[in-house]
Design an enzyme around this catalytic site. Structure first.
Site, PDB file in Angstrom:
ATOM      1  N   ARG A  11       9.317   1.591  -1.487  1.00 11.97           N
ATOM      2  CA  ARG A  11      10.211   0.459  -1.241  1.00 11.97           C
ATOM      3  C   ARG A  11       9.298  -1.033  -1.270  1.00 11.97           C
ATOM      4  O   ARG A  11       7.840  -0.816  -1.699  1.00 11.97           O
ATOM      5  CB  ARG A  11      10.640   0.369   0.324  1.00 11.97           C
ATOM      6  CG  ARG A  11       9.508   0.352   1.129  1.00 11.97           C
ATOM      7  CD  ARG A  11      10.180   0.991   2.448  1.00 11.97           C
ATOM      8  NE  ARG A  11       9.321   0.108   3.542  1.00 11.97           N
ATOM      9  CZ  ARG A  11       9.140   0.740   4.954  1.00 11.97           C
ATOM     10  NH1 ARG A  11       9.868   1.744   5.289  1.00 11.97           N
ATOM     11  NH2 ARG A  11       8.268   0.064   5.597  1.00 11.97           N
ATOM     12  N   TYR A 148      -5.286  -4.780  10.958  1.00 10.33           N
ATOM     13  CA  TYR A 148      -5.050  -4.995   9.630  1.00 10.33           C
ATOM     14  C   TYR A 148      -5.998  -5.837   8.950  1.00 10.33           C
ATOM     15  O   TYR A 148      -6.453  -5.709   7.635  1.00 10.33           O
ATOM     16  CB  TYR A 148      -3.934  -5.646   9.736  1.00 10.33           C
ATOM     17  CG  TYR A 148      -2.840  -6.059   8.499  1.00 10.33           C
ATOM     18  CD1 TYR A 148      -2.222  -4.843   7.905  1.00 10.33           C
ATOM     19  CD2 TYR A 148      -2.819  -7.221   7.729  1.00 10.33           C
ATOM     20  CE1 TYR A 148      -1.725  -5.199   6.443  1.00 10.33           C
ATOM     21  CE2 TYR A 148      -2.009  -7.454   6.727  1.00 10.33           C
ATOM     22  CZ  TYR A 148      -1.510  -6.210   5.957  1.00 10.33           C
ATOM     23  OH  TYR A 148      -0.834  -6.648   4.949  1.00 10.33           O
ATOM     24  N   ILE A 181       5.165 -12.052   2.345  1.00  9.47           N
ATOM     25  CA  ILE A 181       6.292 -11.549   1.469  1.00  9.47           C
ATOM     26  C   ILE A 181       7.556 -10.944   2.083  1.00  9.47           C
ATOM     27  O   ILE A 181       7.190 -10.109   3.031  1.00  9.47           O
ATOM     28  CB  ILE A 181       5.486 -10.573   0.472  1.00  9.47           C
ATOM     29  CG1 ILE A 181       4.366 -11.041  -0.318  1.00  9.47           C
ATOM     30  CG2 ILE A 181       6.605 -10.216  -0.856  1.00  9.47           C
ATOM     31  CD1 ILE A 181       4.517 -12.294  -1.204  1.00  9.47           C
TER      32      ILE A 181
HETATM   33  P1  NAP Z   1       6.672  -1.794   3.137  1.00 11.18           P
HETATM   34  O1  NAP Z   1       7.831  -2.414   2.629  1.00 11.18           O
HETATM   35  O2  NAP Z   1       6.357  -1.519   4.684  1.00 11.18           O
HETATM   36  O3  NAP Z   1       5.944  -0.674   1.990  1.00 11.18           O
HETATM   37  C1  NAP Z   1       4.909   0.188   2.546  1.00 11.18           C
HETATM   38  C2  NAP Z   1       4.990   1.440   1.616  1.00 11.18           C
HETATM   39  O4  NAP Z   1       3.776   2.164   1.656  1.00 11.18           O
HETATM   40  C3  NAP Z   1       6.044   2.534   2.041  1.00 11.18           C
HETATM   41  O5  NAP Z   1       6.720   2.872   1.117  1.00 11.18           O
HETATM   42  C4  NAP Z   1       5.306   3.498   2.963  1.00 11.18           C
HETATM   43  O6  NAP Z   1       6.114   4.645   2.817  1.00 11.18           O
HETATM   44  C5  NAP Z   1       4.087   3.472   2.371  1.00 11.18           C
HETATM   45  N1  NAP Z   1       3.066   4.055   3.058  1.00 11.18           N
HETATM   46  C6  NAP Z   1       2.746   3.749   4.013  1.00 11.18           C
HETATM   47  N2  NAP Z   1       1.646   4.446   4.669  1.00 11.18           N
HETATM   48  C7  NAP Z   1       1.237   5.542   3.711  1.00 11.18           C
HETATM   49  C8  NAP Z   1       0.569   6.692   3.490  1.00 11.18           C
HETATM   50  N3  NAP Z   1      -0.234   7.017   4.593  1.00 11.18           N
HETATM   51  N4  NAP Z   1       0.363   7.485   2.464  1.00 11.18           N
HETATM   52  C9  NAP Z   1       1.473   6.999   1.478  1.00 11.18           C
HETATM   53  N5  NAP Z   1       2.401   5.964   1.418  1.00 11.18           N
HETATM   54  C10 NAP Z   1       2.340   5.201   2.757  1.00 11.18           C
HETATM   55  O7  NAP Z   1       5.332  -3.009   3.136  1.00 11.18           O
HETATM   56  P2  NAP Z   1       5.216  -4.045   1.751  1.00 11.18           P
HETATM   57  O8  NAP Z   1       5.593  -5.213   2.558  1.00 11.18           O
HETATM   58  O9  NAP Z   1       5.867  -3.477   0.634  1.00 11.18           O
HETATM   59  O10 NAP Z   1       3.654  -3.960   1.484  1.00 11.18           O
HETATM   60  C11 NAP Z   1       3.239  -3.225   0.179  1.00 11.18           C
HETATM   61  C12 NAP Z   1       1.554  -3.722   0.339  1.00 11.18           C
HETATM   62  O11 NAP Z   1       1.416  -5.041   0.326  1.00 11.18           O
HETATM   63  C13 NAP Z   1       0.798  -3.120   1.834  1.00 11.18           C
HETATM   64  O12 NAP Z   1      -0.596  -2.817   1.547  1.00 11.18           O
HETATM   65  C14 NAP Z   1       0.787  -4.424   2.509  1.00 11.18           C
HETATM   66  O13 NAP Z   1      -0.170  -4.482   3.700  1.00 11.18           O
HETATM   67  C15 NAP Z   1       0.606  -5.588   1.482  1.00 11.18           C
HETATM   68  N6  NAP Z   1       0.910  -6.889   1.941  1.00 11.18           N
HETATM   69  C16 NAP Z   1       2.217  -7.203   2.285  1.00 11.18           C
HETATM   70  C17 NAP Z   1       2.488  -8.408   2.588  1.00 11.18           C
HETATM   71  C18 NAP Z   1       3.980  -8.856   2.990  1.00 11.18           C
HETATM   72  O14 NAP Z   1       4.030  -9.904   3.597  1.00 11.18           O
HETATM   73  N7  NAP Z   1       4.848  -7.894   2.984  1.00 11.18           N
HETATM   74  C19 NAP Z   1       1.577  -9.343   2.651  1.00 11.18           C
HETATM   75  C20 NAP Z   1       0.142  -9.092   2.230  1.00 11.18           C
HETATM   76  C21 NAP Z   1      -0.308  -7.831   1.997  1.00 11.18           C
HETATM   77  P3  NAP Z   1       6.889   5.534   4.093  1.00 11.18           P
HETATM   78  O15 NAP Z   1       7.904   4.457   4.364  1.00 11.18           O
HETATM   79  O16 NAP Z   1       6.924   6.699   3.696  1.00 11.18           O
HETATM   80  O17 NAP Z   1       5.775   5.553   5.318  1.00 11.18           O
END
Ligand code: NAP
Length: 240
Positions: A11, A148, A181
């Site tokens: 996702r 984090y 994001i």
């Molecule tokens: P998200 O929608 O919560 O998606 C995170 C994904 O990581 C999910 O598919 C989750 O799978 C997977 N995941 C978590 N723990 C895991 C594990 N131990 N092993 C394998 N998969 C795992 O978050 P997102 O916003 O897309 O974020 C993606 C990346 O961007 C992250 O590293 C986040 O820190 C970084 N980021 C996001 C933002 C933002 O504003 N959204 C900003 C800065 C950085 P499950 O659902 O199955 O656990």
């Protein structure tokens, strides 16, 4: 043939990265932890050439299996995107040891686990790229996110060290630092905090997962062939 692994591809940003890479002709090895049905549906919708590999990136053996799957199925590995990550936000005085350990073992140790195995393959191949998803919070810090911030700052240091080690073998390693994001990760943030955050973004809007995916695609590409060890922000000017 170009082959990419994307962790946490089920996702949000991971899914957008998978879409962009597939459109660009990559064959994909998509890691997920839960909800395979949704991921299968997404893969068939975008018509990607992909294999799906279940695994928890915190687990060293799962990460090894993930990289092995790429090599067994496609015979090579050109790109690793360390995207999977979590938050467990709370103030330091309320933060449990488990809150700290779970976040750092996912975001930082998980990045180490996958990179360690992928680097072996790329090292032998004498080519490849690794893109680590960090965060602007790893640069600026943020109230309620000491776990984090530490994990994402760690990813930046890790990126630079590994970039130095792998550069002589033609492997580039960079980090992307997104701002705010709109994904399920940020959906849960309180409206008041969202409003306050928005007022600190010069471009006046939150980013989209696609904005991060486009940057990952660029850093993975030949267009970025002289770029390594860098942290590139995609944040609408939030942290300058
Ligand atoms: P998200 O929608 O919560 O998606 C995170 C994904 O990581 C999910 O598919 C989750 O799978 C997977 N995941 C978590 N723990 C895991 C594990 N131990 N092993 C394998 N998969 C795992 O978050 P997102 O916003 O897309 O974020 C993606 C990346 O961007 C992250 O590293 C986040 O820190 C970084 N980021 C996001 C933002 C933002 O504003 N959204 C900003 C800065 C950085 P499950 O659902 O199955 O656990």
């Amino acid at each position: 043939m170009k082959v990419a692994i994307v962790t946490g591809a089920g996702r949000g940003i991971g899914r957008s990265i998978a879409t962009a890479l597939s459109k660009d002709g990559y064959s994909l090895v998509l890691n997920y932890r839960s909800n395979v049905t949704e991921l299968e549906q997404f893969v068939s919708e975008i018509g990607a050439d992909a294999i799906l590999v279940k695994g928890d990136i915190r687990n060293f053996e799962d990460a090894e299996e993930l990289v092995k799957s790429a090599v067994t199925h496609y015979g090579r590995l050109d790109l690793l995107v360390n995207n999977a990550g979590i938050t467990k936000d709370t103030l330091l005085l309320r933060m449990s040891e488990d809150d700290f350990d779970t976040v750092t073992s996912t975001n930082l140790k998980g990045t180490f686990n996958c990179t360690k195995h992928a680097a072996k393959v790329m090292f032998k191949q004498r080519s490849g790229a690794i893109v680590n998803i960090s965060s602007v919070v790893g640069i600026t810090g943020n109230i309620g996110q000491s776990n984090y911030a530490a994990s994402k700052a760690g990813v930046i240091g890790f990126t630079k060290a590994v970039a130095r080690e792998l550069a002589p073998r033609g492997v580039r390693v960079n980090a992307v630092a997104p701002g705010f994001i709109a994904t399920q990760m940020t959906d849960v943030i309180h409206e008041d905090i969202k409003k306050a955050t928005l007022s600190n973004i010069p471009m006046g809007k939150f980013g989209e997962a696609e904005d991060v995916a486009n940057l990952v695609l660029f850093l993975a590409s030949e267009k970025a062939k002289y770029i390594t060890g860098q942290v590139v922000q995609v944040d609408g000017g939030m942290a300058m």
